[in-house]
Each structure stands twice: as C-alpha cells, then as structure tokens.
Design a protein around this motif. Structure first.
Motif, short mmCIF file in Angstrom:
data_model
loop_
_atom_site.label_atom_id
_atom_site.label_comp_id
_atom_site.label_asym_id
_atom_site.label_seq_id
_atom_site.Cartn_x
_atom_site.Cartn_y
_atom_site.Cartn_z
N LEU A 79 -8.35 -25.06 -15.72
CA LEU A 79 -7.47 -23.91 -15.98
C LEU A 79 -7.53 -23.46 -17.45
N PRO A 80 -7.47 -24.39 -18.43
CA PRO A 80 -7.62 -23.93 -19.81
C PRO A 80 -8.96 -23.22 -20.04
N ALA A 81 -10.03 -23.71 -19.41
CA ALA A 81 -11.34 -23.07 -19.58
C ALA A 81 -11.34 -21.67 -18.97
N ARG A 84 -9.77 -19.22 -21.18
CA ARG A 84 -10.56 -18.85 -22.37
C ARG A 84 -11.85 -18.11 -22.00
N ALA A 85 -12.16 -18.02 -20.71
CA ALA A 85 -13.48 -17.53 -20.31
C ALA A 85 -13.66 -16.05 -20.64
N ARG A 86 -14.91 -15.64 -20.71
CA ARG A 86 -15.20 -14.25 -21.05
C ARG A 86 -15.40 -13.38 -19.82
N ALA A 87 -15.85 -14.00 -18.71
CA ALA A 87 -16.16 -13.21 -17.51
C ALA A 87 -15.29 -13.63 -16.33
N SER A 88 -14.31 -14.49 -16.57
CA SER A 88 -13.51 -15.06 -15.48
C SER A 88 -12.06 -15.19 -15.95
N ARG A 89 -11.13 -15.19 -14.99
CA ARG A 89 -9.72 -15.38 -15.36
C ARG A 89 -8.98 -16.03 -14.20
N VAL A 90 -7.82 -16.60 -14.48
CA VAL A 90 -7.02 -17.23 -13.43
C VAL A 90 -6.31 -16.13 -12.65
N ALA A 91 -6.52 -16.12 -11.31
CA ALA A 91 -5.90 -15.06 -10.49
C ALA A 91 -5.14 -15.64 -9.31
N GLY A 92 -5.26 -16.94 -9.04
CA GLY A 92 -4.56 -17.52 -7.90
C GLY A 92 -4.50 -19.03 -8.01
N LEU A 93 -3.59 -19.62 -7.25
CA LEU A 93 -3.44 -21.09 -7.26
C LEU A 93 -3.18 -21.56 -5.85
N VAL A 94 -3.72 -22.75 -5.52
CA VAL A 94 -3.41 -23.39 -4.24
C VAL A 94 -2.99 -24.82 -4.53
N GLY A 109 0.45 -17.03 -15.73
CA GLY A 109 0.75 -15.65 -15.35
C GLY A 109 0.20 -15.28 -13.98
N VAL A 110 0.24 -16.23 -13.03
CA VAL A 110 -0.26 -15.94 -11.68
C VAL A 110 0.91 -15.42 -10.84
N PRO A 111 0.79 -14.21 -10.29
CA PRO A 111 1.90 -13.66 -9.51
C PRO A 111 2.22 -14.53 -8.29
N GLU A 112 3.48 -14.49 -7.87
CA GLU A 112 3.90 -15.34 -6.75
C GLU A 112 3.07 -15.08 -5.50
#
Ligand code: NAD
Length: 406
Positions: A79-81, A84-94, A109-112
């Motif tokens: 998740l920390p990586a 910080r990524a340039r072409a990727s971001r956190v958009a969901g969690l399971v 900052g992942v929406p519910e």
C-alpha cells in the motif's frame, strides 16, 4: 571490465583489492556490516535512510489498484508503494475484517463503495475505478481470489508463490486468458536495481562464462507473529522455507543464467520435536543441473538470516548480499585485481513501485509483463520436483516445460 551503463567513480567504487593497496577500505567495508555502530553522546548526523526518490504521478494518469488482503506485507510495503507510484494508485480494498477496511480505507482515501469483504469481491466488477487486483493473502488462497478477480474483469498482480500447486497456477492462467486480462507474479527482484544491474552485466558478458552459482535465502520464522502462523500450516503455505523465500533463489538464478534446468536433486530438513516444523520444512537444499553443464545450488531455511546470491564467472565473480532485502541490497564484483562495489543510483526500495508501475504500464500500453503467470507456473513445477526429489531421495529429471519426467 566495462560498464556500458555509465561507469563512473561515483557509481562503482573499489571496496576491496589488497592487490591494489586498498586493504584499508576492505576492512572498513567489512566491519561496517558486522559491527554495532558506536552512537556518540554529542548531537550528530547520520546517513539518510534509503528512501524512494520520486514523487507520485498525477492521480488521473494512474491506474486504480485494489489490494486484496490487508496483512503485514500489504500494509507495510504494497500500500505505501502504491501511494507513491507514478502510474498506479490505491482505488479499492478487500478484507475479511471491517475494522481494517475502515481504518486502512480512510488512511488511503478509498471510498466506502470500493471496500469489499471477500464474499463481495464479485462486486468489484461495478467499480470502474479499479483496474487491477493485487492479491496478498496466504499462498493457498491465491488461486481462488485471482480467479474471482478475473471474473470481475480486473487485471491481476499475485504475490509469490503464485499458488500451492502447479494445477492451481494453470487454472489462474486459464482464467486470465478467458477474461483477456493480464496476470503478473510479484517477483520484485526483477525490478530491484542491484539485481537488474547484475543481469545487465551478465548479459553483456562482463562475468564471462558462469558455470556455477549459489543462492541462500534464510529468515527466522516467528510463531508469535500472525503472518508466520499460517506459514507453519502446509495446507495454507504449500510448504516451508522453499516456497516462501527459497523461491527467490530459484527464480533469481534461472533469470540470471537465462537457462532452464533438466535435473534436480534435493533434500529437506524438518527438525524433529520442533512444533514450527511439524508440517513444513525448515531447510531445503537443492542442486540443479542444466543442459549446458551449468550447476546451481540453492538453500533456504527458517532459522538463520541471510539472503545472498553468488555467481562464479570465468572473468569475475559477483555477490549480491543482501540480494533480495526490501532495501539496501548490495552488488560486489571480484576480479583478479580486486573487489568492486557496483553502486546503482536508484535505491533498492524503489523495487516495489517499479514492479507495480510495470504492470500498470503494460496494461495501458499493451506490453508484455516481465514476470507473467507462466513464470509462476514454471517455478511451482520446479518446487514440486524439488519436493519429489527430497521425498524419493533420488534426482528427478525435468522436461523442457519443467514437468517431471517419468
Ligand atoms: P499476513 O498473514 O500478514 O497477511 C495475510 C492477509 O490475508 C491477512 O490480512 C489475513 O487476514 C488475510 N487472510 C485471508 N484469508 C486468510 C486465511 N485463510 N488465513 C489467514 N489469513 C488470511 O501475510 P503476509 O506476510 O503479508 O503474506 C501474504 C502474501 O504475501 C503471501 O503470499 C506471501 O508469500 C507474500 N509476501 C510477499 C513478499 C514480497 O516481498 N513480495 C513479502 C511478504 C509476503
């Protein structure tokens, strides 16, 4: 020795070479790794810890990734990586744990609407912001979760080992094909700067012919930590130190040598009376033979602490030590004249974002991934052959696709 990618005193420094009169530097380099440093009483500075150097790219240019499983590696590194990524971001969690979904969700900052239990993974299909699912759960659960992610229309990054059987690996590859999505195995060493540098030197012939190589991956298994409790269960882990960290030796040496073995002889050790090793091995040791005559030796274990690769070439020997740590990996090359430390400008810690962004770029630009599902399948077949050889106490011959002969 020539360095095609910018040789300079700042990138390659002699740390050894008594023949060159640099014995003092040898001593200081060796001692630095071995001794506890003295901490002065007066205020002072110390070296900058190894950090990633580049900021993340703009949010609208980054693919959305959902992290499946919020355990030690996911929260500590993946998740920390991603953040910080340039072409990727956190958009969901399971996750199966609603508290973790809430706390990690708000941290990143992942929406519910993009937080799911394992039972609702199929609903990821409706989350257009999620392009990729990154599976970071116990090994035996990878296959089912990866197949579910493909059924939800997502691309997949799957942690190593890809699965606990070659049959499961094949199922995952078939699901990727059916969904027309990419499947990458998270072999981060292929993106680690010192490992990449060594591969470039090998391919440029700078080590000469490498007929023998050795790799040892050991780390202490800690039964008090939840992350190591499932690793003691064969049904969840698929094996012991070999599948967990020995896989780095196997995958790394095959990558470096650019050749596949045709025979394996192995042994495993399960120390009697030690509850940690009631189901899985502590030590695995294997010798692999290659059609060209090359030999490699690998060892893995769950008590010592060492991650090292040695390549013995006709012109030079190379040592990665540590080879596959999360940061601070070091490459040294020895010739008759002395030992050279190969300094790379990119910090080791960038291996995580490089790996993640590699898949995002391959998806966006339609390229091939460097560590595809087929590589994970190949390695699982080899692991099965290693366990088989240890079980029967005989060498096992391998077909070109790494299935066992006979
Ligand atoms: P961990 O135990 O810390 O995390 C596993 C997560 O999966 C936890 O959040 C747990 O709740 C969840 N989970 C889902 N189903 C589960 C089940 N049936 N039993 C137990 N937990 C379950 O483990 P980890 O160290 O983060 O390892 C996870 C995966 O990541 C493994 O495949 C491991 O090999 C891989 N890994 C890779 C690296 C690397 O450097 N690439 C490093 C560490 C771990």
């Amino acid at each position: 020795m020539t360095d095609r990618s910018a040789p300079s005193a700042s990138r390659r420094e002699f740390v050894g070479g008594l023949a060159l009169g640099l014995g003092g530097l040898v001593a200081s380099a060796t001692m630095a790794g071995a001794q506890t440093p003295e901490i002065p009483n007066a205020p002072t500075g110390r070296p900058q810890p190894e950090l990633e150097t580049t900021p993340p790219g703009p949010a609208d240019q980054r693919l959305g990734w959902a992290v499946i499983g919020l355990g030690d590696f996911a929260q500590g590194y993946a998740l920390p990586a991603l953040a910080r990524a340039r072409a990727s971001r956190v958009a969901g969690l399971v996750s199966g744990n609603p508290d973790k979904l809430r706390s990690v969700g708000s941290q990143y900052g992942v929406p519910e609407a993009a937080r799911f239990g394992y039972d609702r993974m199929g609903d990821m299909r409706d989350e257009a912001a999620i392009d990729v699912a990154y599976v970071i759960t116990p090994n035996s659960t990878h296959a089912e979760l990866v197949v579910k992610a493909f059924e939800a229309g997502k691309h997949v990054m799957c942690e190593k080992p890809m699965a606990t059987s070659s049959a499961d690996c094949q199922r995952m590859i078939d699901a990727a094909r059916a969904a027309d999505r990419k499947l990458m195995v998270a072999y981060r060493a292929h993106f680690e700067p010192s490992n990449v540098k060594l591969k470039e030197m090998l391919d440029a012939g700078e080590l000469g012919d490498v007929l023998f190589a050795n790799s040892d991956h050991h780390r202490p298994l800690e039964p008090s930590l939840p992350r190591d409790q499932w690793r003691m269960k064969k049904a969840l882990a698929g094996g012991g130190s070999l599948v967990d960290i020995g896989i780095y030796s196997l995958n790394g040496l095959i990558w470096f040598l650019g050749e596949l073995p045709n025979r394996v002889s192995a042994t495993i050790v399960q120390p009697p009376g030690d509850a940690r090793f009631a189901e899985v091995e502590d030590i695995a040791a294997a010798q692999l033979e290659f059609p060209s005559g090359k030999r490699i030796h690998i060892s893995s274990g769950y008590q010592a602490n060492k991650k090292r690769i040695d390549l013995f070439g006709s012109k030079a020997t190379a040592v990665l030590d540590p080879a596959t740590a999360y940061g601070g990996n070091r490459l040294r090359v020895t010739q008759p004249e002395g030992t050279l430390e190969v300094l790379v400008e990119t910090p080791s810690a960038e291996q995580f974002t490089r790996e993640i962004d590699h898949l995002s770029h391959a998806i966006r630009e339609g390229g091939e991934v460097l560590t595809p599902g087929e590589m994970g399948l190949r390695d699982l077949r080899l692991i099965e052959a290693i366990y088989r050889s240890a079980e029967i106490g005989q060498p096992v011959d391998l077909a070109p696709d790494m299935t066992m002969k006979g």
